[in-house]
Design a protein around this motif. Sequence first.
Motif, PDB file in Angstrom:
ATOM      1  N   GLU A 402       0.799  -1.529   0.111  1.00 15.58           N
ATOM      2  CA  GLU A 402       0.327   0.676   0.448  1.00 15.58           C
ATOM      3  C   GLU A 402       0.692   1.160  -0.114  1.00 15.58           C
ATOM      4  OE1 GLU A 402      -3.089   0.915  -0.063  1.00 15.58           O
ATOM      5  OE2 GLU A 402      -2.373   2.333  -0.098  1.00 15.58           O
ATOM      6  N   ARG A 403       0.718   1.753  -0.682  1.00 12.57           N
ATOM      7  CA  ARG A 403       1.198   3.412  -0.497  1.00 12.57           C
ATOM      8  C   ARG A 403       0.566   4.927   0.204  1.00 12.57           C
ATOM      9  NH1 ARG A 403       0.152   5.188  -7.163  1.00 12.57           N
ATOM     10  NH2 ARG A 403      -1.872   6.488  -5.986  1.00 12.57           N
ATOM     11  N   ASP A 404      -0.667   4.679   0.749  1.00  6.68           N
ATOM     12  CA  ASP A 404      -1.614   5.992   1.027  1.00  6.68           C
ATOM     13  C   ASP A 404      -1.482   4.777   2.704  1.00  6.68           C
ATOM     14  OD1 ASP A 404      -3.048   7.152   2.339  1.00  6.68           O
ATOM     15  OD2 ASP A 404      -4.523   6.961   0.418  1.00  6.68           O
ATOM     16  N   PRO A 405      -0.791   6.156   3.900  1.00  2.00           N
ATOM     17  CA  PRO A 405      -0.464   5.881   4.770  1.00  2.00           C
ATOM     18  C   PRO A 405      -1.378   5.343   5.710  1.00  2.00           C
ATOM     19  CG  PRO A 405       0.722   8.051   4.435  1.00  2.00           C
ATOM     20  CD  PRO A 405      -0.175   7.270   2.933  1.00  2.00           C
ATOM     21  N   ALA A 406      -2.954   6.415   5.227  1.00  2.00           N
ATOM     22  CA  ALA A 406      -3.512   6.319   6.115  1.00  2.00           C
ATOM     23  C   ALA A 406      -4.441   4.996   5.791  1.00  2.00           C
ATOM     24  CB  ALA A 406      -5.247   7.012   5.685  1.00  2.00           C
ATOM     25  N   VAL A 407      -4.616   4.391   4.294  1.00  2.00           N
ATOM     26  CA  VAL A 407      -4.986   2.839   4.198  1.00  2.00           C
ATOM     27  C   VAL A 407      -4.327   2.079   5.016  1.00  2.00           C
ATOM     28  CG1 VAL A 407      -5.402   1.501   2.672  1.00  2.00           C
ATOM     29  CG2 VAL A 407      -6.105   3.467   1.593  1.00  2.00           C
TER      30      VAL A 407
END
Lengths: 428, 117
Positions: A402-407
């Motif tokens: 995953e590249r999105d920190p929140a996800v």
Amino acid sequence: MSPRNGDAHARRTADAVARRSYGKLVAFLAARTRDVAAAEDALSEAFASALTNWPLTGCPASPEAWLLTVARRKMIDDARRRRSGETAATQLQVLAEGLDAAEADVANDLEVPDQRLALMFACAHPAIDAGIRAPLILQVVLGLDAAMIASAFLMSPTTMGQRLVRAKDKIRQAGIPFRIPDREELPGRLGAVLDAIYAAFAEGWADPGGTDPARRDLAEEAMFLGQLVTELLPQEPEALGLLALMLHAEARRRARRNSEGEYVPLAEQDPALWDSRMIGLAESLLMRASALNSIGRYQLEGALQSAHVHRRRTGQANWAAVVQLYDALWALCGSPVIAINRALAIAETDGPDAALKAMQEVAADVRLTEYQPYWAARAQLLAKVGTYTEARRAYEIAIGLERDPAVRRFLQRRQLGLALSGLQSDII
Amino acid sequence: MQYLLVLYSNESGWSAMPPAEQEQAMGAYHAYTEALKKAGVLAGSNRLRPISSATTVRVANGKTQVLNGPYADSKEQLGGYYLIEVPDLDAAISWAARCPGASHGTVEVRPVWPTRA
């Protein structure tokens, strides 16, 4: 008007014209020569000279026509200077002929004809590398700069710049025409244009918080292009379907993060936060599309989004409809991404075992080994059937991809909570 | 614009064909050539002899090397070309698609680099 005010006014007018007409002017300038790069260069000089001249002389009555005339002169000068160039002579002739026509139009105060759609078809031509079509359209139709596009598509600015230059060279050298394909060719060719627009939207969508300005703008620009296509081809159901799909997705932007900026999966989103104006628009577009009686991928995806809206009205998701729509999509495209989402919907109607079985059909696809949603979906289903060790491992892979920190944080929380309780399902 | 339609196909497929089929294939090429002529777009065309007849020449350090065989060994071999004059790539592609070679092999569409300036 004071010079300072004039300056600001000229800049505002130039900016407004640039935003509204950039693609129109590029399309018109490049339509005959097919030299997109030369048209862009000439146009950027025309904008620069507008900023110098307009504060002194006042804004012309038709700023578009003014820019067009200046840019065209500039192109002729350049073509003359490059005399030795491959097609300088023919280009000069073509330009000179066109200049007369344009000046006549300007004199008669006519609007610049809108050839943006033809330009988009050139950019999404099958002879252009599929991966560069969306960036190319964003650059030549909307005037976005290569660095911004590069950042949105996770590519180095140098590489993006080179690929854009090569694509423009290809249009010119291979003689790719600026034209709207004939009726029999149109469905296939329009698909490429819509795919490019959707690719731009998807990149913008990848930044749900709207914290990355490059990406947020991209989603907006893609919707602008989608809108443009529906205006120019109002009878194409897939174009309507794509715009509906984008509006439905965009309507949920605010609900995708909670007040702490944490990721909220669709199933847990508060439907009250969804944008009802956009949903209303999307629904009416889908109605218009279905009246045209030719189903396609984007209409089905739009309808899927619409099925989720069901929850806003009734408080309950209509999973049976979702599974049916995924079945249709699967029959139409057969992409592994669809198979994953279909499996997650099956989990809601037939339980996690059936879903895992459905997913097994595509598990061998190598494209999935680095596809985060596959691993997240697998983890979620494995957790539901109680195979926690495997579920934990699948989450581990998903987190790593995953590249999105929140996800990423969301997946980590899910992984941690594995043994604790029964988990709610969602489509990521 | 001028485009060269470069025809590649598997030569052994041709030699393995029964004569009647070969004749039919030749007939298809003939009809295609006629269609190009009738449309007024044909600027030149030739069929090439098989690669067994090819010779490769290269000059390195002033020495001429002559080799038996084609430049590149590939599954499909260069077998002929059509030079056509059409307005744009789409027109060239639609002619390429009508070429019998596109059905039993591959047609590469290459714009000609104009030299007059």
